[in-house]
Motif scaffolding. Structure first.
Motif, PDB file in Angstrom:
ATOM      1  N   HIS A  91       0.870  -1.180   0.000  1.00 17.81           N
ATOM      2  CA  HIS A  91       0.000   0.000   0.000  1.00 17.81           C
ATOM      3  C   HIS A  91       0.907   1.230   0.000  1.00 17.81           C
ATOM      4  O   HIS A  91       1.677   1.444   0.930  1.00 17.81           O
ATOM      5  CB  HIS A  91      -0.886  -0.003   1.236  1.00 17.81           C
ATOM      6  N   THR A 110      -1.879   1.431  -9.778  1.00 22.52           N
ATOM      7  CA  THR A 110      -1.450   0.172  -9.182  1.00 22.52           C
ATOM      8  C   THR A 110      -0.624  -0.599 -10.200  1.00 22.52           C
ATOM      9  O   THR A 110      -0.963  -0.637 -11.381  1.00 22.52           O
ATOM     10  CB  THR A 110      -2.671  -0.679  -8.764  1.00 22.52           C
ATOM     11  N   TYR A 164       0.367  -4.363 -10.979  1.00 23.20           N
ATOM     12  CA  TYR A 164       0.022  -5.747 -10.657  1.00 23.20           C
ATOM     13  C   TYR A 164       1.086  -6.669 -11.217  1.00 23.20           C
ATOM     14  O   TYR A 164       1.577  -6.459 -12.326  1.00 23.20           O
ATOM     15  CB  TYR A 164      -1.328  -6.128 -11.287  1.00 23.20           C
ATOM     16  N   GLY A 192      -0.018  -0.927  -4.789  1.00 25.34           N
ATOM     17  CA  GLY A 192      -1.194  -0.137  -5.111  1.00 25.34           C
ATOM     18  C   GLY A 192      -1.301   1.152  -4.358  1.00 25.34           C
ATOM     19  O   GLY A 192      -0.519   1.429  -3.448  1.00 25.34           O
TER      20      GLY A 192
END
Length: 161
Positions: free
Chosen positions: A51, A135, A137, A153
């Protein structure tokens, strides 16, 4: 132009499938608050998520989702909060409008996807929800199917802003 059109043709099978998983299925599941629609999209045994707290300083980013269950609970919390909000426009269309995932790097059975949110969703009370983050991934292909192995993210968009 259809607002939810996959930008990758079916002939670009990997990118097409990755977009379907991380844009269409994610938006539909989120709106329905239905984790079961996406739970098989993850490598549950080794998943983790960072985060960034919308901060450009990577030293401030934290391993907030060391296990999939923790991320699932936060995803469901956010989905419930969103569902309780009254919007002045169709939410599904708005989420597709503010979502961009056109940068997808694929190399064999690995992929890195750049998903960006950039726009506003009008609320019924006249205010707006401003979505402006991104974000990264990390995905892997296993058994012929793409799955999410992890992510970084809630980074600012653009990064450094």
């Amino acid at each position: 132009m259809t607002y939810d059109k996959n930008p990758f043709p079916s002939g670009d099978a990997d990118r097409h499938a990755l977009w379907e998983m991380l844009v269409r299925r994610d938006i539909d599941a989120f709106i329905c608050q239905d984790w079961s629609m996406v739970e098989d999209d993850f490598v549950a045994s080794s998943f983790f998520g960072m985060h960034a707290h919308f901060l450009s300083n990577a030293d401030a980013w934290r391993l907030q989702f060391p296990r999939l269950e923790i991320y699932r609970d936060e995803w469901l919390r956010q989905a419930k909060e969103t569902a309780a909000t009254k919007f002045a426009e169709p939410l599904r269309e708005a989420l597709f409008r503010v979502t961009n995932m056109r940068d997808i790097d694929v190399d064999g059975d690995r992929a890195v996807l750049h998903k960006k949110f950039d726009g506003s969703v009008a609320k019924a009370d006249g205010s707006v929800d401003r979505l402006k983050w991104q974000t990264l991934y990390f995905c892997t292909k296993s058994g012929g199917r793409w799955k999410i192995a992890g992510f970084v993210g809630y980074m600012p968009h653009p990064l450094g802003s």
